[in-house]
Design a protein around this motif. Sequence first.
Motif, PDB file in Angstrom:
ATOM      1  N   LEU A 102       0.831  -1.207   0.000  1.00 14.23           N
ATOM      2  CA  LEU A 102       0.000   0.000   0.000  1.00 14.23           C
ATOM      3  C   LEU A 102       0.862   1.252   0.000  1.00 14.23           C
ATOM      4  CD1 LEU A 102      -2.733   1.387   0.144  1.00 14.23           C
ATOM      5  CD2 LEU A 102      -2.726   1.034   2.624  1.00 14.23           C
ATOM      6  N   ILE A 103       1.895   1.277   0.825  1.00 11.65           N
ATOM      7  CA  ILE A 103       2.799   2.430   0.886  1.00 11.65           C
ATOM      8  C   ILE A 103       3.506   2.610  -0.453  1.00 11.65           C
ATOM      9  CG2 ILE A 103       4.859   3.404   1.960  1.00 11.65           C
ATOM     10  CD1 ILE A 103       2.392   3.474   3.725  1.00 11.65           C
ATOM     11  N   THR A 104       3.944   1.500  -1.037  1.00 10.64           N
ATOM     12  CA  THR A 104       4.616   1.562  -2.340  1.00 10.64           C
ATOM     13  C   THR A 104       3.701   2.162  -3.395  1.00 10.64           C
ATOM     14  OG1 THR A 104       6.019  -0.348  -1.858  1.00 10.64           O
ATOM     15  CG2 THR A 104       5.678   0.196  -4.182  1.00 10.64           C
ATOM     16  N   ALA A 105       2.451   1.694  -3.419  1.00 11.18           N
ATOM     17  CA  ALA A 105       1.487   2.193  -4.404  1.00 11.18           C
ATOM     18  C   ALA A 105       1.223   3.686  -4.215  1.00 11.18           C
ATOM     19  CB  ALA A 105       0.185   1.410  -4.299  1.00 11.18           C
ATOM     20  N   ILE A 106       1.036   4.107  -2.978  1.00  7.19           N
ATOM     21  CA  ILE A 106       0.783   5.524  -2.684  1.00  7.19           C
ATOM     22  C   ILE A 106       1.975   6.368  -3.134  1.00  7.19           C
ATOM     23  CG2 ILE A 106       0.514   7.216  -0.823  1.00  7.19           C
ATOM     24  CD1 ILE A 106      -1.076   5.064   0.711  1.00  7.19           C
ATOM     25  N   THR A 107       3.160   5.900  -2.831  1.00  8.78           N
ATOM     26  CA  THR A 107       4.375   6.636  -3.204  1.00  8.78           C
ATOM     27  C   THR A 107       4.499   6.767  -4.712  1.00  8.78           C
ATOM     28  OG1 THR A 107       5.514   5.829  -1.211  1.00  8.78           O
ATOM     29  CG2 THR A 107       6.885   6.702  -2.991  1.00  8.78           C
ATOM     30  N   ILE A 108       4.275   5.672  -5.428  1.00 11.13           N
ATOM     31  CA  ILE A 108       4.385   5.689  -6.887  1.00 11.13           C
ATOM     32  C   ILE A 108       3.356   6.632  -7.508  1.00 11.13           C
ATOM     33  CG2 ILE A 108       3.987   4.291  -8.962  1.00 11.13           C
ATOM     34  CD1 ILE A 108       5.399   1.989  -7.547  1.00 11.13           C
ATOM     35  N   LEU A 109       2.124   6.584  -7.010  1.00 13.02           N
ATOM     36  CA  LEU A 109       1.096   7.479  -7.544  1.00 13.02           C
ATOM     37  C   LEU A 109       1.431   8.938  -7.260  1.00 13.02           C
ATOM     38  CD1 LEU A 109      -0.583   4.861  -7.982  1.00 13.02           C
ATOM     39  CD2 LEU A 109      -2.589   6.181  -7.289  1.00 13.02           C
ATOM     40  N   SER A 110       1.983   9.213  -6.081  1.00 18.77           N
ATOM     41  CA  SER A 110       2.323  10.596  -5.728  1.00 18.77           C
ATOM     42  C   SER A 110       3.422  11.143  -6.625  1.00 18.77           C
ATOM     43  CB  SER A 110       2.773  10.677  -4.259  1.00 18.77           C
ATOM     44  OG  SER A 110       4.054  10.102  -4.075  1.00 18.77           O
ATOM     45  N   GLN A 111       4.189  10.243  -7.235  1.00 16.04           N
ATOM     46  CA  GLN A 111       5.283  10.632  -8.123  1.00 16.04           C
ATOM     47  C   GLN A 111       4.862  10.641  -9.590  1.00 16.04           C
ATOM     48  OE1 GLN A 111       8.203   7.699  -7.045  1.00 16.04           O
ATOM     49  NE2 GLN A 111       8.881   8.805  -5.218  1.00 16.04           N
ATOM     50  N   GLY A 112       3.573  10.421  -9.812  1.00 10.34           N
ATOM     51  CA  GLY A 112       3.061  10.475 -11.180  1.00 10.34           C
ATOM     52  C   GLY A 112       2.953   9.146 -11.893  1.00 10.34           C
ATOM     53  N   GLY A 113       3.196   8.045 -11.164  1.00 10.10           N
ATOM     54  CA  GLY A 113       3.126   6.730 -11.776  1.00 10.10           C
ATOM     55  C   GLY A 113       1.795   6.052 -11.571  1.00 10.10           C
ATOM     56  N   SER A 114       1.718   4.786 -11.959  1.00  6.06           N
ATOM     57  CA  SER A 114       0.514   3.971 -11.793  1.00  6.06           C
ATOM     58  C   SER A 114       0.884   2.683 -11.079  1.00  6.06           C
ATOM     59  CB  SER A 114      -0.104   3.636 -13.155  1.00  6.06           C
ATOM     60  OG  SER A 114      -0.418   4.806 -13.872  1.00  6.06           O
ATOM     61  N   TYR A 115      -0.082   2.069 -10.392  1.00 10.90           N
ATOM     62  CA  TYR A 115       0.205   0.827  -9.689  1.00 10.90           C
ATOM     63  C   TYR A 115      -1.051  -0.047  -9.688  1.00 10.90           C
ATOM     64  CZ  TYR A 115       2.509  -2.307  -6.399  1.00 10.90           C
ATOM     65  OH  TYR A 115       3.111  -3.404  -5.825  1.00 10.90           O
ATOM     66  N   PHE A 116      -0.898  -1.264 -10.207  1.00 13.49           N
ATOM     67  CA  PHE A 116      -2.028  -2.185 -10.266  1.00 13.49           C
ATOM     68  C   PHE A 116      -1.694  -3.468  -9.519  1.00 13.49           C
ATOM     69  CE2 PHE A 116      -4.183   0.478 -13.134  1.00 13.49           C
ATOM     70  CZ  PHE A 116      -3.208   1.056 -13.935  1.00 13.49           C
ATOM     71  N   MET A 117      -2.696  -4.040  -8.879  1.00 15.82           N
ATOM     72  CA  MET A 117      -2.466  -5.218  -8.052  1.00 15.82           C
ATOM     73  C   MET A 117      -1.833  -6.332  -8.869  1.00 15.82           C
ATOM     74  SD  MET A 117      -6.424  -6.379  -7.595  1.00 15.82           S
ATOM     75  CE  MET A 117      -7.480  -6.685  -9.030  1.00 15.82           C
ATOM     76  N   PRO A 118      -0.831  -6.994  -8.299  1.00 16.28           N
ATOM     77  CA  PRO A 118      -0.098  -8.046  -9.020  1.00 16.28           C
ATOM     78  C   PRO A 118      -0.984  -9.152  -9.563  1.00 16.28           C
ATOM     79  CG  PRO A 118       1.096  -7.410  -7.062  1.00 16.28           C
ATOM     80  CD  PRO A 118      -0.243  -6.717  -6.983  1.00 16.28           C
ATOM     81  N   SER A 119      -2.128  -9.435  -8.929  1.00 14.63           N
ATOM     82  CA  SER A 119      -2.979 -10.529  -9.405  1.00 14.63           C
ATOM     83  C   SER A 119      -3.526 -10.262 -10.799  1.00 14.63           C
ATOM     84  CB  SER A 119      -4.141 -10.761  -8.432  1.00 14.63           C
ATOM     85  OG  SER A 119      -4.954  -9.613  -8.320  1.00 14.63           O
ATOM     86  N   ILE A 120      -3.604  -8.991 -11.187  1.00 12.76           N
ATOM     87  CA  ILE A 120      -4.072  -8.656 -12.526  1.00 12.76           C
ATOM     88  C   ILE A 120      -3.128  -9.237 -13.562  1.00 12.76           C
ATOM     89  CG2 ILE A 120      -4.400  -6.753 -14.174  1.00 12.76           C
ATOM     90  CD1 ILE A 120      -5.382  -5.038 -11.949  1.00 12.76           C
ATOM     91  N   THR A 121      -1.858  -9.256 -13.231  1.00  9.33           N
ATOM     92  CA  THR A 121      -0.830  -9.630 -14.205  1.00  9.33           C
ATOM     93  C   THR A 121      -0.333 -11.055 -14.052  1.00  9.33           C
ATOM     94  OG1 THR A 121       0.930  -8.894 -12.759  1.00  9.33           O
ATOM     95  CG2 THR A 121      -0.038  -7.244 -14.200  1.00  9.33           C
ATOM     96  N   GLU A 122      -0.940 -11.804 -13.165  1.00 10.20           N
ATOM     97  CA  GLU A 122      -0.399 -13.124 -12.819  1.00 10.20           C
ATOM     98  C   GLU A 122      -0.250 -14.043 -14.024  1.00 10.20           C
ATOM     99  OE1 GLU A 122      -1.377 -16.828  -9.779  1.00 10.20           O
ATOM    100  OE2 GLU A 122      -2.481 -14.955  -9.638  1.00 10.20           O
ATOM    101  N   ARG A 123      -1.282 -14.121 -14.861  1.00  6.75           N
ATOM    102  CA  ARG A 123      -1.205 -15.027 -16.007  1.00  6.75           C
ATOM    103  C   ARG A 123      -0.086 -14.634 -16.960  1.00  6.75           C
ATOM    104  NH1 ARG A 123      -6.674 -14.450 -16.429  1.00  6.75           N
ATOM    105  NH2 ARG A 123      -6.418 -13.244 -18.319  1.00  6.75           N
ATOM    106  N   LEU A 124      -0.004 -13.330 -17.251  1.00  3.56           N
ATOM    107  CA  LEU A 124       1.012 -12.886 -18.188  1.00  3.56           C
ATOM    108  C   LEU A 124       2.413 -13.074 -17.618  1.00  3.56           C
ATOM    109  CD1 LEU A 124       1.611 -11.629 -20.921  1.00  3.56           C
ATOM    110  CD2 LEU A 124       1.569  -9.390 -19.830  1.00  3.56           C
ATOM    111  N   THR A 149       8.188   7.272 -23.663  1.00  3.28           N
ATOM    112  CA  THR A 149       7.480   8.427 -23.109  1.00  3.28           C
ATOM    113  C   THR A 149       6.606   7.972 -21.943  1.00  3.28           C
ATOM    114  OG1 THR A 149       5.546   8.166 -24.541  1.00  3.28           O
ATOM    115  CG2 THR A 149       7.396   9.451 -25.407  1.00  3.28           C
ATOM    116  N   ASP A 150       6.119   8.918 -21.154  1.00  6.29           N
ATOM    117  CA  ASP A 150       5.238   8.578 -20.037  1.00  6.29           C
ATOM    118  C   ASP A 150       4.002   7.845 -20.536  1.00  6.29           C
ATOM    119  OD1 ASP A 150       6.967   9.745 -18.257  1.00  6.29           O
ATOM    120  OD2 ASP A 150       5.879  11.636 -18.125  1.00  6.29           O
TER     121      ASP A 150
END
Length: 219
Positions: free
Chosen positions: A111-133, A155-156
């Motif tokens: 949760l802290i990692t996600a908040i930090t990344i978003l505050s810096q302009g990034g995106s963060y999605f739960m790892p389970s979304i990407t599990e298959r890939l 680019t961004d």
Amino acid sequence: MLKVLLVDDQKLIRDGIRSLLAISGKVTVVAEAVDGSQVISLAETHQPDVILLDLSMPVMDGIQTLQALQQTTLAIPVLVLTTFDEHDLVLQSLQAGAKGFLLKDVCLETLITAITILSQGGSYFMPSITERLLNQVKQTPKSSFAKPAVVETLTDKELEILALMAAGYSNKEIAQALFKSEGTVKNQCSTILSKLGARDRTRAVLHALELGLITGGFR
């Protein structure tokens, strides 16, 4: 200290998240709301770095809140926190402007990692979304494609599309989420593959992971 606005109709959930964030010493809750009807006014008053938003709420739910925020000049990233792990909800949230999506049972560190990344302009999605890939990526031989000697800077917007590619979304779904034409997304995906020296999406994601362009949570 990062500041967040916490929006959830369940007091027990709000109390728990607030207490956990306080323990971290890195994030503080500056305001709370029980539904989306107060979010805009609270965000304007407290200017949080990130909004933590539940989806299932009475009066004004999370999707409606995201849509309302899009009509304002506020540029505060929204991290969706929900109990539902549903593909459609992720897409709806993205379409409405969310920059992150996590289940409420995540650990404090995530949760802290996600908040930090978003505050810096990034995106963060739960790892389970990407599990298959990711499972597919891990099984792909690293020598199966030729890497360019020097990778062109993405680019961004290309990084955002790359994260959605890694999450397993199709060109059509990415186009819907980012309000672009499918043709535009297809061209941008081709550009990403070219810059990464990959002939398909799986190899592009593998190379991006190796280079640290995206992480397990897909920044």
